[in-house]
Scaffold this motif. Structure first.
Motif, PDB file in Angstrom:
ATOM      1  N   GLU A   1      14.104 -21.741 -13.266  1.00  0.00           N
ATOM      2  CA  GLU A   1      12.685 -22.067 -13.109  1.00  0.00           C
ATOM      3  C   GLU A   1      12.276 -23.137 -14.120  1.00  0.00           C
ATOM      4  OE1 GLU A   1      10.040 -18.759 -13.043  1.00  0.00           O
ATOM      5  OE2 GLU A   1      11.168 -17.709 -11.501  1.00  0.00           O
TER       6      GLU A   1
ATOM      7  N   HIS B   1      15.438 -26.590 -11.191  1.00  0.00           N
ATOM      8  CA  HIS B   1      15.727 -26.742  -9.758  1.00  0.00           C
ATOM      9  C   HIS B   1      15.935 -25.369  -9.135  1.00  0.00           C
ATOM     10  CE1 HIS B   1      16.164 -31.143  -9.846  1.00  0.00           C
ATOM     11  NE2 HIS B   1      16.658 -30.959 -11.050  1.00  0.00           N
ATOM     12  N   LEU B   2      14.962 -24.478  -9.307  1.00  0.00           N
ATOM     13  CA  LEU B   2      15.182 -23.093  -8.882  1.00  0.00           C
ATOM     14  C   LEU B   2      15.482 -22.971  -7.403  1.00  0.00           C
ATOM     15  CD1 LEU B   2      12.099 -21.108  -8.050  1.00  0.00           C
ATOM     16  CD2 LEU B   2      11.694 -23.259  -9.132  1.00  0.00           C
ATOM     17  N   TRP B   3      14.938 -23.850  -6.608  1.00  0.00           N
ATOM     18  CA  TRP B   3      15.084 -23.736  -5.157  1.00  0.00           C
ATOM     19  C   TRP B   3      16.479 -24.177  -4.701  1.00  0.00           C
ATOM     20  CZ3 TRP B   3      12.201 -20.764  -2.546  1.00  0.00           C
ATOM     21  CH2 TRP B   3      12.007 -20.909  -1.187  1.00  0.00           C
ATOM     22  N   MET B   4      17.130 -25.000  -5.520  1.00  0.00           N
ATOM     23  CA  MET B   4      18.376 -25.632  -5.074  1.00  0.00           C
ATOM     24  C   MET B   4      19.633 -25.120  -5.782  1.00  0.00           C
ATOM     25  SD  MET B   4      17.395 -27.669  -2.719  1.00  0.00           S
ATOM     26  CE  MET B   4      18.961 -28.444  -2.405  1.00  0.00           C
ATOM     27  N   ILE B   5      19.458 -24.469  -6.939  1.00  0.00           N
ATOM     28  CA  ILE B   5      20.663 -24.121  -7.709  1.00  0.00           C
ATOM     29  C   ILE B   5      21.029 -22.652  -7.492  1.00  0.00           C
ATOM     30  CG2 ILE B   5      21.651 -23.908 -10.030  1.00  0.00           C
ATOM     31  CD1 ILE B   5      20.118 -26.333 -10.859  1.00  0.00           C
TER      32      ILE B   5
ATOM     33  N   GLN C   1      17.601 -19.204 -17.144  1.00  0.00           N
ATOM     34  CA  GLN C   1      18.655 -18.561 -16.349  1.00  0.00           C
ATOM     35  C   GLN C   1      18.290 -18.575 -14.862  1.00  0.00           C
ATOM     36  OE1 GLN C   1      21.500 -17.156 -17.413  1.00  0.00           O
ATOM     37  NE2 GLN C   1      22.097 -15.615 -15.921  1.00  0.00           N
ATOM     38  N   ARG C   2      16.993 -18.415 -14.589  1.00  0.00           N
ATOM     39  CA  ARG C   2      16.543 -18.417 -13.201  1.00  0.00           C
ATOM     40  C   ARG C   2      16.386 -19.830 -12.636  1.00  0.00           C
ATOM     41  NH1 ARG C   2      13.570 -14.250 -10.861  1.00  0.00           N
ATOM     42  NH2 ARG C   2      14.001 -12.244 -11.824  1.00  0.00           N
TER      43      ARG C   2
ATOM     44  N   ARG D   1      -5.275 -23.076 -15.778  1.00  0.00           N
ATOM     45  CA  ARG D   1      -5.192 -21.669 -15.361  1.00  0.00           C
ATOM     46  C   ARG D   1      -6.110 -20.809 -16.223  1.00  0.00           C
ATOM     47  NH1 ARG D   1      -3.493 -23.289 -11.640  1.00  0.00           N
ATOM     48  NH2 ARG D   1      -1.504 -23.092 -10.572  1.00  0.00           N
TER      49      ARG D   1
ATOM     50  N   THR E   1       7.050 -23.900 -16.498  1.00  0.00           N
ATOM     51  CA  THR E   1       7.602 -24.358 -15.212  1.00  0.00           C
ATOM     52  C   THR E   1       6.866 -25.587 -14.718  1.00  0.00           C
ATOM     53  OG1 THR E   1       6.189 -22.817 -14.004  1.00  0.00           O
ATOM     54  CG2 THR E   1       8.427 -22.086 -14.483  1.00  0.00           C
TER      55      THR E   1
ATOM     56  N   ARG F   1       5.047 -18.749 -18.300  1.00  0.00           N
ATOM     57  CA  ARG F   1       5.825 -19.131 -17.121  1.00  0.00           C
ATOM     58  C   ARG F   1       5.134 -20.278 -16.377  1.00  0.00           C
ATOM     59  NH1 ARG F   1       6.605 -15.923 -11.467  1.00  0.00           N
ATOM     60  NH2 ARG F   1       8.664 -16.664 -10.890  1.00  0.00           N
ATOM     61  N   ALA F   2       3.833 -20.117 -16.159  1.00  0.00           N
ATOM     62  CA  ALA F   2       3.105 -21.159 -15.430  1.00  0.00           C
ATOM     63  C   ALA F   2       3.174 -22.487 -16.188  1.00  0.00           C
ATOM     64  CB  ALA F   2       1.661 -20.727 -15.220  1.00  0.00           C
TER      65      ALA F   2
ATOM     66  N   ARG G   1      -3.025 -29.346 -15.145  1.00  0.00           N
ATOM     67  CA  ARG G   1      -3.032 -28.071 -14.402  1.00  0.00           C
ATOM     68  C   ARG G   1      -3.731 -27.047 -15.273  1.00  0.00           C
ATOM     69  NH1 ARG G   1       1.739 -25.907 -10.769  1.00  0.00           N
ATOM     70  NH2 ARG G   1       0.983 -27.730  -9.658  1.00  0.00           N
TER      71      ARG G   1
END
Lengths: 313, 384
Positions: free
Chosen positions: B204, B378-382, B201-202, B352, B372, B368-369, B350
């Protein structure tokens, strides 16, 4: 300013129909849902909600077709977009430290007067970086002057003519949200902005990314991405039909509104433009030079330079 | 710390009745364990006498069974332990009474973490916060769960697969796929459905199809067992492809699992290279030997054989990897050892770590890590 209906996100409960009625929209609507990308054609729920005849401008699909019909133009356009993306990557190398300098200064416990003056300078530096991005964006676009009006290419002209024809007889142009970059690109590639200029009286209703596209400066924001914190950044110029407003749809979810420092910085960074958060149910109107929410209460708010979040009612 | 020592002083200076009253008042006014900075004071008190009380925990590096100190002659026991900030410790008490011993949760601490074996008490250290994305967020559009069964030629029995489809799922479209081992546990104990719905939904995480599989004889099946790898690659994957709109691109196909589930995920990608291009490996039981024998028991024999082979030829795995492990786990050593090996082989990994143990909440907190990174949206654009 052209007549505008400015709304919060339309999911889960759309509120577009009422404002269209109030605005006296009596002709067919023209829909732009290019921000939905592959889902562009899935506008049945939107059509059903507005309860009016509507014509879709399938800009996303048209652009896909343009890659076949006019591959050289589409390829040039894509190359230019890649340069703009590179600009943003490089630009971030200056923006992030500028914002972090401001953030460090906020925490500084030195002589208050000295810190405050440095904070002002840090803010000016951030604003300059923002301005630089817009200027450099314009410079890159100027370097690609052959793409200033791509729809004039004979192979694409019919698309632009279809846009003009649709807008000519329209009662309103509706611009939905989605991917703001894709939306802006497709609008400009097919000259929707130019076609709409011939209809300054045309009502435009927009929400989410669609609303962001109407402004003169599109700001991207998401304070808590998965990898660390992030700062809002200027994406580029919008259509400029709604100057002086920075649209922040879903701000409650995407911004740390409980941190006055970040809220205040955002407001002051884009001053004199007004930063407005919009949630589902919002309906903004301008009254006596002030933005007022006539939609559901507490669904629109303004970010204040003091760091406060002030409801618009 | 101060509070418990102050109480100890008062108890020492009081008669038995006042001491009991002081303890009763104290336990009614505090949040347990007592935590200040890096110090946690574990307190056991259930109003009954005990012969001895031990703290049972799973923090690698500390003795796993630590004796508590009786508070004077009262029925209260305590133990100060230094723990890292930002950490999260699951624990129980072992209470000795009348010649017997019982494992109990902390009667003074209502915080619980659940797993297939029951539940433990939880001590969150300062700096640990439950992630905001593990609880249902308002307005989130839920996905749908469906299921089907496979008559498995590999296993010779019938196996269920639960499939979660994103809210926007349309059969004619192609989505990335993630196959989860220990799927039922991920759903029940790691809130995976809620996490998926929130993160999609976010924007991410990109909308994807998630298949939840579960083993029948789990440890034996997941211990680098070729049958399990073949079951996933040759039976589950085609069954999913025939039923759902899935991308044909291996880069949009992932496997995930925790512990032995991490092993079988990596082993499947190793046995069937080029089929699964994304791996989410949590606290993988990647035990290996340089010389001699391991001390983990015969169940680990096939795992050690696999990881030793992997270490000799890590480049055979053709996938991007998200790998995580808790610093309270003994497996941290093996996970850290694997990392440079995989990276030196040119794999995109990656990695963690979290100050947590080998448990479902730790794995939930890394979702989440991991998601994502492997399936970014496209969290930054949508803005929809």
């Amino acid at each position: 300013m052209r007549p505008l209906v400015l709304l919060g996100p339309q999911r889960p409960d759309p509120n577009l129909r009422g404002p269209l009625d109030e605005a006296g929209c009596d002709g067919p609507c023209v829909l732009i849902t290019a921000g939905w990308r592959g889902d562009e054609a899935e506008d049945a729920a939107l059509r059903s909600h507005i309860g009016r005849p509507a014509t879709a401008l399938p800009l996303y699909r048209w652009f896909e077709a343009a890659s076949v019909d006019a591959p050289d133009v589409a390829a040039s356009w894509t190359r230019r977009q890649e340069r703009l993306r590179a600009l943003k990557r490089v630009h971030r190398l200056r923006l992030t430290p500028a914002l972090e300098a401001w953030s460090e200064l906020v925490r500084a416990e030195d002589d208050r007067a000295i810190v405050d003056r440095e904070l002002e300078r840090a803010l000016r530096a951030v604003r300059q970086v923002d301005t630089d991005l817009l200027e450099e964006t314009a410079a890159i676009e100027a370097e690609h002057s052959e793409l200033a009006r791509p729809w004039e290419d004979a192979r694409l002209r019919s698309r632009h003519e279809a846009v003009c024809e649709a807008l000519d007889g329209a009662g309103a142009l509706l611009i939905a949200g989605g991917h703001v970059g894709v939306l802006m690109n497709r609008i400009r590639f097919f000259g929707v902005d130019v076609a709409a200029a011939a209809r300054p009286d045309l009502l435009v209703a927009a929400w989410s990314a669609g609303l962001m596209a109407l402004t003169d400066r599109i700001v991207l924001f998401y304070d808590d991405p998965p990898e660390g914190a992030a700062w809002p950044e200027v994406f580029g110029p919008g259509l400029g039909w709604l100057p002086g407003l920075v649209a922040l749809p879903h701000a409650r979810r995407r911004l740390r509104l409980s941190e006055p420092g970040r809220v205040g910085l955002l407001a002051r960074r884009f001053h004199p433009a007004v930063c407005v958060g919009l949630e589902n149910g919002a309906h903004l109107v301008l009254k006596d030079d002030r933005w007022v929410n006539v939609g559901v209460t507490e669904t629109a708010f303004q970010l204040d330079g003091s760091g406060a979040v002030r409801g618009l009612s | 710390m101060k509070a418990i020592f102050e109480l100890a002083r008062r108890v020492e200076a009081s008669g038995p009745r006042q001491a009991r009253a002081a303890v009763a008042a104290f336990v009614g006014n505090q949040i347990f364990p007592l935590v200040e900075g890096r110090q946690a004071v574990f307190v056991f008190y259930d109003g009954h006498a005990a012969d001895a009380v031990y703290l049972i925990h799973w923090v690698f590096g500390l003795e796993s069974r630590l004796p508590l100190i009786q508070l004077g002659a009262t029925q209260a026991w305590y133990l100060p332990v230094e723990l890292p900030t930002g950490g999260r410790v699951e624990y129980k008490y072992e209470v000795h009474r009348e010649g017997g011993r019982t494992l109990v949760r902390d009667p003074l601490n209502p915080r619980r973490a659940f797993d297939p074996f029951g539940s433990n008490s939880v001590c969150p250290m300062p700096g640990y916060e439950e992630p905001f994305w593990v609880q249902p967020e308002p307005g989130v559009r839920p996905g749908t769960m469906t299921s089907f069964s496979i008559d498995s030629a590999v296993w010779g029995d019938r196996r269920d697969v639960e499939v979660w489809l994103p809210n926007e799922y349309k059969a004619h479209k192609r989505y990335p796929l993630l196959i989860v081992h220990d799927g039922r546990d991920y759903l029940q104990y790691a809130s995976m459905r809620t996490v998926l719905e929130n993160l999609i939904q976010r924007h991410e995480v990109a909308p994807l199809v998630v298949a939840f599989t579960s083993g029948h004889v789990r440890n034996a099946e997941y211990a680098a067992n070729p049958k399990q790898a073949d079951f996933i690659a040759l039976e589950v994957l085609p069954a999913l492809q025939s039923r759902f709109g899935l991308s044909d691109d291996p880069a949009e196909r992932g496997l995930m699992g925790a512990s032995f589930g991490g092993v079988t995920s990596l082993f499947t990608a190793w046995r069937h290279p080029g089929v699964f291009g994304q791996l989410l490996l949590q606290s993988g039981s990647f035990v290996f030997t340089d010389v001699g024998h391991h001390d983990r028991g015969p169940m680990f024999d096939p795992i050690v054989a696999f990881v030793n082979a992997l270490r000799a030829d890590p480049g055979r795995v053709d996938a991007r990897i998200f790998q995580s492990c808790g610093t309270f786990e003994s497996l941290i050593v093996f996970n850290r050892s694997l990392l440079p090996l995989l990276r030196d082989a040119g794999l995109d990994v990656r990695y963690r770590e979290a100050a947590d143990g080998h448990n479902w909440i730790a794995w939930r907190d890394q979702l989440r890590a991991g998601l994502t990174h492997l399936f970014p949206g496209h969290l930054w654009m949508i803005y929809d």
